[in-house]
Design a protein around this motif. Sequence first.
Motif, PDB file in Angstrom:
ATOM      1  N   VAL A   1     -34.869  -5.373 -12.747  1.00 46.45           N
ATOM      2  CA  VAL A   1     -34.620  -4.420 -13.861  1.00 46.45           C
ATOM      3  C   VAL A   1     -33.729  -5.469 -14.997  1.00 46.45           C
ATOM      4  O   VAL A   1     -32.771  -5.895 -14.683  1.00 46.45           O
ATOM      5  CB  VAL A   1     -33.502  -3.424 -13.194  1.00 46.45           C
ATOM      6  N   HIS A   2     -34.263  -5.282 -16.252  1.00 47.59           N
ATOM      7  CA  HIS A   2     -33.550  -6.075 -17.324  1.00 47.59           C
ATOM      8  C   HIS A   2     -31.961  -5.324 -17.324  1.00 47.59           C
ATOM      9  O   HIS A   2     -31.324  -6.134 -17.422  1.00 47.59           O
ATOM     10  CB  HIS A   2     -34.294  -5.657 -18.609  1.00 47.59           C
ATOM     11  N   ASN A   3     -32.039  -4.002 -17.662  1.00 45.44           N
ATOM     12  CA  ASN A   3     -30.808  -3.230 -17.769  1.00 45.44           C
ATOM     13  C   ASN A   3     -30.608  -2.342 -16.797  1.00 45.44           C
ATOM     14  O   ASN A   3     -31.304  -1.274 -16.875  1.00 45.44           O
ATOM     15  CB  ASN A   3     -30.798  -2.780 -19.192  1.00 45.44           C
ATOM     16  N   GLU A   4     -29.516  -2.477 -15.826  1.00 45.76           N
ATOM     17  CA  GLU A   4     -29.299  -1.523 -14.767  1.00 45.76           C
ATOM     18  C   GLU A   4     -28.397  -0.527 -15.333  1.00 45.76           C
ATOM     19  O   GLU A   4     -27.257  -0.602 -15.626  1.00 45.76           O
ATOM     20  CB  GLU A   4     -28.692  -1.900 -13.672  1.00 45.76           C
ATOM     21  N   THR A   5     -28.991   0.621 -15.634  1.00 44.74           N
ATOM     22  CA  THR A   5     -28.527   1.870 -16.334  1.00 44.74           C
ATOM     23  C   THR A   5     -27.176   2.464 -15.560  1.00 44.74           C
ATOM     24  O   THR A   5     -26.277   3.171 -16.111  1.00 44.74           O
ATOM     25  CB  THR A   5     -29.428   3.035 -16.517  1.00 44.74           C
ATOM     26  N   ALA A   6     -27.070   2.240 -14.193  1.00 44.32           N
ATOM     27  CA  ALA A   6     -26.099   2.686 -13.466  1.00 44.32           C
ATOM     28  C   ALA A   6     -24.672   2.194 -13.296  1.00 44.32           C
ATOM     29  O   ALA A   6     -23.645   2.883 -13.242  1.00 44.32           O
ATOM     30  CB  ALA A   6     -26.493   2.939 -12.058  1.00 44.32           C
TER      31      ALA A   6
END
Lengths: 374, 374, 374, 374
Positions: free
Chosen positions: C117-122
């Motif tokens: 995942v490029h950017n982990e939103t959590a």
Amino acid sequence: MNRNNEDYRSPAVPALTKILLEDVKKIFKTTSGTPFLIPTTGTGAWESALTNTLSPGDRIVSFVIGQFSLLWVDQQQRLGFNVDVVESEWGAGANLEVLASKLAADTAHTIKAVCIVHNETATGVTNNLASVRKILDHYQHPALFLVDGVSSICALDFRMDEWGVDVALTGSQKALSLPTGMGIVCASPKAIEASQTAKSLRVFFDWKDYLKFYKMGTYWPYTPSIQLLYGLKAALDLIFEEGLDNVIARHNRLGTATRLAVEAWGLKNCTQKEEWFSDTVTAVVVPPYIDSAEIVRRGWKRYNLSLGLGLNKVAGKVFRIGHLGHVNDLQLLGCLAGVEMVLKDVGYPVKLGSGVAAACAYLQNNIPMIPSRI
Amino acid sequence: MNRNNEDYRSPAVPALTKILLEDVKKIFKTTSGTPFLIPTTGTGAWESALTNTLSPGDRIVSFVIGQFSLLWVDQQQRLGFNVDVVESEWGAGANLEVLASKLAADTAHTIKAVCIVHNETATGVTNNLASVRKILDHYQHPALFLVDGVSSICALDFRMDEWGVDVALTGSQKALSLPTGMGIVCASPKAIEASQTAKSLRVFFDWKDYLKFYKMGTYWPYTPSIQLLYGLKAALDLIFEEGLDNVIARHNRLGTATRLAVEAWGLKNCTQKEEWFSDTVTAVVVPPYIDSAEIVRRGWKRYNLSLGLGLNKVAGKVFRIGHLGHVNDLQLLGCLAGVEMVLKDVGYPVKLGSGVAAACAYLQNNIPMIPSRI
Amino acid sequence: MNRNNEDYRSPAVPALTKILLEDVKKIFKTTSGTPFLIPTTGTGAWESALTNTLSPGDRIVSFVIGQFSLLWVDQQQRLGFNVDVVESEWGAGANLEVLASKLAADTAHTIKAVCIVHNETATGVTNNLASVRKILDHYQHPALFLVDGVSSICALDFRMDEWGVDVALTGSQKALSLPTGMGIVCASPKAIEASQTAKSLRVFFDWKDYLKFYKMGTYWPYTPSIQLLYGLKAALDLIFEEGLDNVIARHNRLGTATRLAVEAWGLKNCTQKEEWFSDTVTAVVVPPYIDSAEIVRRGWKRYNLSLGLGLNKVAGKVFRIGHLGHVNDLQLLGCLAGVEMVLKDVGYPVKLGSGVAAACAYLQNNIPMIPSRI
Amino acid sequence: MNRNNEDYRSPAVPALTKILLEDVKKIFKTTSGTPFLIPTTGTGAWESALTNTLSPGDRIVSFVIGQFSLLWVDQQQRLGFNVDVVESEWGAGANLEVLASKLAADTAHTIKAVCIVHNETATGVTNNLASVRKILDHYQHPALFLVDGVSSICALDFRMDEWGVDVALTGSQKALSLPTGMGIVCASPKAIEASQTAKSLRVFFDWKDYLKFYKMGTYWPYTPSIQLLYGLKAALDLIFEEGLDNVIARHNRLGTATRLAVEAWGLKNCTQKEEWFSDTVTAVVVPPYIDSAEIVRRGWKRYNLSLGLGLNKVAGKVFRIGHLGHVNDLQLLGCLAGVEMVLKDVGYPVKLGSGVAAACAYLQNNIPMIPSRI
């Protein structure tokens, strides 16, 4: 509003109109008034108020306290009325002492109307309408009481019946947050009576045509904007859902927060006294070494921020922060933060965050829970 | 149009307005005219045309050929002009012979203006404007030539410069297919000159305020409808993409098809002669044993069909089929099929399909390919 | 997007699609990739990436660093892949040392794909994709490189071709600011090749159907959302008008400002190291005596403010501030001001205005003029 | 639907979803079913129905009667099921005699499901679902009964509970007249039970995730389209306001009118027997000397008319007239008039007006008054 045109002569449009005319009376706080939804702007609503109640040559008293009241007086003069202009310094409210002395002197009742802007948008000054009524009553003067409520009605406390206002008017694009295009005018029984004999030439703005179609139940002497009618329904529904008095309280809260920010920045409010503070717009005086127009330009060009220019006498000297209509606390705070950055950009030594902090300190204690979300 | 309000004092709105003012001249076919985009309806546009060019007491010639020309004359009289009313039977065009004789007699040039409705919506009659100009020229008469183009401009052949029209006007809700709310008025240099001295009292409709702001480059003396400005841009783009002359040809095609259907139904066109046939609306005469209002009511209540009522002198006697604006051939054919069913509903012995067949026979030979889809 | 349905089999829709497929490659920074616009969500886009390139039983390496990467791993396992799960503490980035050692050990090339995942939103963690490619290259490992770019692409620096990403994906509702409903997946030639032999059962997500219709020039194996296609056009036009790199710079600016505010409030960023700071979302750790869910609830109920909940392992411990998509500096500042008030509401001793001040101090020096307004 | 995104994790979205899930059961005529609103298309809804109830290798019976049933069978085979394909001539309904004999022979209950398209859009054939249930019951066969109701539900008579349907599905873009993007699937308790053990690999389409979130009261395992949720609310409100049975009656009326027109044109309905006539789409067979694709092309290019192509086996041989969704009688008549002109254009000797006349003769006797307008 996002809908097709429909035939305004079908039964659906009068049915909608009937509801709207009843609903709209609530925002004027009137039960005896007659509202007109005119496809025009605030300027047109002014003209409607004047030409339906007065005849060329009639003597009227009118106050100039800023650009919008000035424009109204200009209209009054060009429409042929004999205007006693009562001027105040820009930033002050209407000079009601002069009104009192004029009414006292006018035992012959040559003054046919008193015209006043409830909220002067150019200087952020709110006039005291209850006092005007009190003065009129004190002298038992029969002059009509005409009020421009363009930037007040639905946002500031306004009471048509209680204050004996004879014509009040607003526009769709202000506190109702609709597109421009509907002038909303409300006339007292006395104003309606005056309209029967007023000799100002008019057709488009003539209430008689409306009244004729009201009686017929078709309501419209000419084609209304179907979209604005549905938009007005939606806007009023939003306002009634929030509660008109809650809407007014919200505007007071936003106005107070803005004034606290201005104070924290060390800047002066253009409005000279607290009693005149406007809850819908704040005009901020900048130091002499700054051109306020540059603040507005920079806000628009760099921060996508819409501030109001200083107009006419206060051009270059003030900029204006609007806090009117369907706007909430965080939107205002974003705007105030933007103003701080602009101020710094143009060389004013503002402490960044200071205005927002002052506003937040107040708001944090005064914002209610959102009723529908509790 | 589906967009937020934006500050009309920002640089974006004047930039858009400038483009619109240039574009809008094309629909009038004028290069020398000055357009005004007024936040009002057709009735307001009428008032703008009259009050800016004439003074109370001025003698004008005006034609009554149906309800809308009648209403304009009513406005002219109420605004204090001295109107020579030239009446025609409803269904006939303007009586230009009477105009000729009046102009011939008026060697003193007391007639200040000739006012004519290009297309009378109530009877489906299109007047011949080129002939009006010819007569004016023949008598070298300097009267202003004022034209109501509400239901014609952008749909019928209209040539402001070629025909020497001094003021032409239309409304956003007709051929432009926009919501109601913008009166578009275009003034010739001669009309602009007249506006400098015209003594009719006016402020909201005063061209001088517009011209002042045109010069300043800010364009707006008061708040325009941002949404309608963008809508006008979109509507004009659609028209120019189709081609103005193609749009006019489409209206002619739809008008012809409608008339062929009426003929096939064995009904009479309210318009008495072919030369007056309107390509934007067809008024259909019903047999005396039928109430045309019942046709309109039934169309609305049973078929979701909007037909026009017969108005005033032709109330109950005609119903109207509109074929104006952003409408295509199949939409018209659906409407014609609906009319056939309504006619049968109310007891008229129509042969179902007959009108549609007649219209199709013509259309099938005359509809062009859609250019963008070839 | 506000438009009627139209026939997707007409020539107009393929013509639009062709343009979109070209345009969309730009946001992936790819020239050799093949994009798919799939009527689904991010979760569906994940499934499309996996099932088209892998077969059940395939060994893959996947990183869990927060809730969204966890859900992807869950999907990978349920779809039958043999997942080497590499976990990090929530708040840390993907453990690339473990990846290196796994690749080093995998001389038989049993690892078929690396999923990240490029950017982990959590947790607001951005992984370093260039490093992943470097490691793959270092070991000359042929594993496919699959990237979830849901909350990164169009907002963070992403370079599909340069970084040798094999499948990248995003969703319409994130940086593109569209409604949910379009999963955008882009496949490298190597991924396309893998899709010819991948044995995961799939139909709805099968690229082969798309490729077949691409070849035919009709583009759609099943009905697309016409509205989202036009919406994507509009969103891309906005992005290209601003400039993709300017959009990325804006996100960096908003992210930096947010982090400065968090610091000023005396709170900790959930992201453990600066190298992982996310420019699209900031997860803020609250003191143990506060329930972060209460912050979110209160923001929504009192301030009309949407904050993100802490999810799973960080539930109650963090709240999230999104700064992704069509959002500007003043909107963020309004949000930050709101957060300050909420923090105070829940008993955290924040100095009101402090975060906004810190953000403003940075922004005021870094916001560029709006190019279209200079 | 014209609204901003909002946080689907706020309390507002579950509240809306709860209402929608109840409302949507009404269009399936089920009380015991469990609906799923999946962000996908009809093809995805198919996949959801199959993968949740079946395991690879399962034997199922499926009918091919046109392009859409063919595509479903293709999906069933590619998803690894063992499909007994029962073919009919295109234009005929599903061969239920073959079904009966298969069920009769299957005493071991190896057949796990019967899959049938309620309304085959390619040929305008409506299958008799009550008969399928009767046959299943006759043989007391426990196979699941899976129904594609994409072009039927909300338009044709459909009774999930009464007919013992186990999975029924439709899409937002058909009878609901919404944009594409929502697959609506409804599962009987027996289907839900099957989903607990079905071994088809799936995540995006997995009902278990939905059921888990239903229980938690947050409803969404991944991001839904907020806009489509509000659109579904509006569409259902329109349908319930008209009355679901009235909606179905309207479709029957429009279908009947279309068939009468086809007959009047002297053309053959692709549907071979009256019992299979579809009320949502009519496939019209053209004479061999005409290419039906040319009819579709010409309709689009000349008349702005959207007709359906003949697909696969009937390519070039049929064109299709859709009469599905939010469409009224006059719109259909306009379309029929357009078809007549196209037919003439391509050399078919149609009598213009004949089809419209036949349709009108029927409609004029069968259209009810619009309830809200009486």
